[in-house]
Design a protein around this motif. Structure first.
Motif, PDB file in Angstrom:
ATOM      1  N   PRO A   1       1.030  -1.609  -0.091  1.00 39.74           N
ATOM      2  CA  PRO A   1       0.383   0.024  -0.077  1.00 39.74           C
ATOM      3  C   PRO A   1       0.692   1.304  -0.295  1.00 39.74           C
ATOM      4  O   PRO A   1       0.613   2.378  -0.397  1.00 39.74           O
ATOM      5  N   THR A   2       2.312   1.183   0.741  1.00 38.89           N
ATOM      6  CA  THR A   2       3.294   2.037   0.600  1.00 38.89           C
ATOM      7  C   THR A   2       3.317   2.660  -1.127  1.00 38.89           C
ATOM      8  O   THR A   2       4.262   3.462  -1.035  1.00 38.89           O
ATOM      9  N   GLY A   3       3.593   1.519  -1.304  1.00 38.54           N
ATOM     10  CA  GLY A   3       4.732   1.558  -3.021  1.00 38.54           C
ATOM     11  C   GLY A   3       6.182   1.285  -2.555  1.00 38.54           C
ATOM     12  O   GLY A   3       6.391   1.609  -4.077  1.00 38.54           O
ATOM     13  N   ASN A   4       6.727   0.916  -1.286  1.00 39.09           N
ATOM     14  CA  ASN A   4       8.051   1.645  -1.361  1.00 39.09           C
ATOM     15  C   ASN A   4       8.452  -0.098  -1.794  1.00 39.09           C
ATOM     16  O   ASN A   4       9.375  -0.243  -1.957  1.00 39.09           O
ATOM     17  N   ILE A   5       7.818  -1.285  -1.997  1.00 38.40           N
ATOM     18  CA  ILE A   5       8.064  -1.985  -2.249  1.00 38.40           C
ATOM     19  C   ILE A   5       6.970  -2.826  -3.939  1.00 38.40           C
ATOM     20  O   ILE A   5       6.202  -3.389  -3.214  1.00 38.40           O
ATOM     21  N   ILE A   6       7.883  -3.518  -4.444  1.00 40.88           N
ATOM     22  CA  ILE A   6       7.181  -3.806  -5.587  1.00 40.88           C
ATOM     23  C   ILE A   6       7.638  -5.467  -5.756  1.00 40.88           C
ATOM     24  O   ILE A   6       9.005  -5.831  -5.279  1.00 40.88           O
TER      25      ILE A   6
ATOM     26  N   MET B   1       6.615  -7.512   3.299  1.00 34.88           N
ATOM     27  CA  MET B   1       6.799  -8.421   2.444  1.00 34.88           C
ATOM     28  C   MET B   1       7.229  -9.818   2.113  1.00 34.88           C
ATOM     29  O   MET B   1       8.057  -9.677   2.793  1.00 34.88           O
ATOM     30  N   ALA B   2       6.456 -11.191   3.132  1.00 35.02           N
ATOM     31  CA  ALA B   2       6.967 -12.140   3.405  1.00 35.02           C
ATOM     32  C   ALA B   2       6.886 -13.444   1.674  1.00 35.02           C
ATOM     33  O   ALA B   2       5.435 -13.334   1.711  1.00 35.02           O
ATOM     34  N   CYS B   3       7.876 -13.375   0.973  1.00 39.23           N
ATOM     35  CA  CYS B   3       7.133 -14.885   0.221  1.00 39.23           C
ATOM     36  C   CYS B   3       8.104 -15.893   0.699  1.00 39.23           C
ATOM     37  O   CYS B   3       9.142 -15.606   1.153  1.00 39.23           O
ATOM     38  N   GLU B   4       8.060 -17.536  -0.030  1.00 35.48           N
ATOM     39  CA  GLU B   4       8.203 -18.165   0.088  1.00 35.48           C
ATOM     40  C   GLU B   4       8.332 -18.843  -0.715  1.00 35.48           C
ATOM     41  O   GLU B   4       6.787 -19.303  -1.488  1.00 35.48           O
ATOM     42  N   ASP B   5       9.144 -20.343  -1.466  1.00 33.35           N
ATOM     43  CA  ASP B   5       8.739 -21.493  -1.908  1.00 33.35           C
ATOM     44  C   ASP B   5       7.281 -22.236  -0.708  1.00 33.35           C
ATOM     45  O   ASP B   5       9.022 -22.956   0.520  1.00 33.35           O
ATOM     46  N   SER B   6       7.033 -22.579  -0.686  1.00 33.13           N
ATOM     47  CA  SER B   6       5.792 -23.913  -0.493  1.00 33.13           C
ATOM     48  C   SER B   6       6.379 -24.915  -0.013  1.00 33.13           C
ATOM     49  O   SER B   6       6.364 -26.034   0.777  1.00 33.13           O
ATOM     50  N   ASN B   7       7.142 -25.596  -1.518  1.00 38.06           N
ATOM     51  CA  ASN B   7       7.935 -26.861  -1.401  1.00 38.06           C
ATOM     52  C   ASN B   7       8.844 -26.791  -0.874  1.00 38.06           C
ATOM     53  O   ASN B   7       9.174 -27.867  -0.102  1.00 38.06           O
ATOM     54  N   SER B   8      10.029 -25.831  -0.622  1.00 38.14           N
ATOM     55  CA  SER B   8      10.900 -25.756   0.250  1.00 38.14           C
ATOM     56  C   SER B   8      11.648 -25.374   1.428  1.00 38.14           C
ATOM     57  O   SER B   8      12.191 -25.651   2.253  1.00 38.14           O
ATOM     58  N   GLU B   9      10.149 -24.191   1.998  1.00 37.67           N
ATOM     59  CA  GLU B   9      10.079 -23.513   2.679  1.00 37.67           C
ATOM     60  C   GLU B   9      11.154 -22.817   2.736  1.00 37.67           C
ATOM     61  O   GLU B   9      11.455 -22.189   3.868  1.00 37.67           O
TER      62      GLU B   9
ATOM     63  N   LEU C   1      10.661  -8.520   3.505  1.00 38.69           N
ATOM     64  CA  LEU C   1      12.151  -7.390   2.711  1.00 38.69           C
ATOM     65  C   LEU C   1      11.204  -6.608   3.565  1.00 38.69           C
ATOM     66  O   LEU C   1       9.526  -6.438   3.972  1.00 38.69           O
ATOM     67  N   ALA C   2      12.364  -5.793   4.108  1.00 37.09           N
ATOM     68  CA  ALA C   2      11.412  -4.436   4.649  1.00 37.09           C
ATOM     69  C   ALA C   2      12.339  -3.226   5.205  1.00 37.09           C
ATOM     70  O   ALA C   2      12.932  -3.065   4.669  1.00 37.09           O
ATOM     71  N   ARG C   3      11.367  -2.119   5.854  1.00 35.60           N
ATOM     72  CA  ARG C   3      12.737  -1.832   5.717  1.00 35.60           C
ATOM     73  C   ARG C   3      13.804  -1.258   6.689  1.00 35.60           C
ATOM     74  O   ARG C   3      14.548  -0.670   6.360  1.00 35.60           O
ATOM     75  N   ALA C   4      13.627  -1.985   6.894  1.00 35.50           N
ATOM     76  CA  ALA C   4      14.456  -2.536   8.393  1.00 35.50           C
ATOM     77  C   ALA C   4      15.731  -3.387   7.018  1.00 35.50           C
ATOM     78  O   ALA C   4      17.179  -3.630   7.902  1.00 35.50           O
ATOM     79  N   GLY C   5      14.962  -4.078   6.509  1.00 32.33           N
ATOM     80  CA  GLY C   5      16.222  -4.546   4.865  1.00 32.33           C
ATOM     81  C   GLY C   5      15.855  -5.890   5.201  1.00 32.33           C
ATOM     82  O   GLY C   5      14.458  -6.428   5.161  1.00 32.33           O
ATOM     83  N   ILE C   6      16.422  -6.618   5.018  1.00 32.50           N
ATOM     84  CA  ILE C   6      15.834  -8.518   3.608  1.00 32.50           C
ATOM     85  C   ILE C   6      16.632  -9.310   5.367  1.00 32.50           C
ATOM     86  O   ILE C   6      17.650  -9.976   5.140  1.00 32.50           O
TER      87      ILE C   6
END
Length: 216
Positions: A108-113, A195-203, A208-213
């Protein structure tokens, strides 16, 4: 009084002394004239300086001075400045995306794509709390603005300064906080902490956030 006796020789008269002219205590006329001319010359010089300064003040800076104040590429952020979302470009995710299956969305902030497809996820962030180190470990740019997730795991690519991420513009789908996006075995969830992303097969995945990765 000496009595004069007829036939006697008169004493000689005292020698005549010329009258001593009166000495003036003030300056002579020639000295006064010299002082007056000196004052006139000083006045002329001061008037000339005043005219020159006034002309310089009202004429303003020259075109050469204005040009010197602008450094080449002044519209780009300085090397040690944090990207402000006005320069750079969105990360190229074509190598991760199927032409027909890729979806791009933003917080919503547009900071992460992010771009998600059946082959993986790539996300970028425009602003971080702390600017990453420039040119680390042979990277000619920055590491920490972009993260990629594939079935083999996560990577943090080196991003050149000219390609640093920017904030999302109009026309990009917004993934509201609490909503998620899934393509094949990859899933991303938006939250007010990043934003949190994951591969459900390998977990395997990342956040990713303003604090870093952070990766897992």
């Amino acid at each position: 009084m000496t009595e004069y006796t007829p036939g006697a020789q008169r004493p000689p008269a005292p020698p005549h002394r010329p009258a001593t002219p009166n000495r003036s205590t003030g300056p002579s006329l020639s000295t006064l004239n010299a002082i007056v001319w000196a004052l006139v010359v000083v006045d002329v010089v001061l008037i000339g300086i005043a005219i020159a300064m006034a002309a310089q003040f009202f004429s303003g800076p020259s075109s050469n001075q204005v040009a010197d104040d602008r450094t080449p590429g002044s519209s780009s952020p300085a090397p040690d400045s944090e990207p402000d979302g006005s320069e750079g470009q969105e990360p190229d995710a074509e190598d991760l995306a199927d032409i027909t299956g890729a979806e791009t969305f933003t917080t919503p902030t547009g900071n992460i794509i992010c771009t998600i497809s059946s082959t993986g996820v790539v996300c970028s962030i425009a602003k971080l709390n702390d600017t990453p180190e420039e040119n680390p470990n042979g990277c000619e740019g920055f590491i920490g603005y972009v993260v990629e997730l594939r079935s083999s795991g996560t990577t943090l690519p080196c991003i050149p300064k000219s390609e640093l991420p920017v904030a999302a513009g109009d026309g990009i789908e917004v993934l509201e906080y609490g909503d998620s996006k899934t393509v094949n075995n990859f899933v991303c969830e938006s939250s007010n902490t990043g934003m949190a992303c994951e591969d459900s097969n390998s977990e395997r995945g990342f956040k990713l956030a303003r604090a870093g990765i952070t990766t897992h």
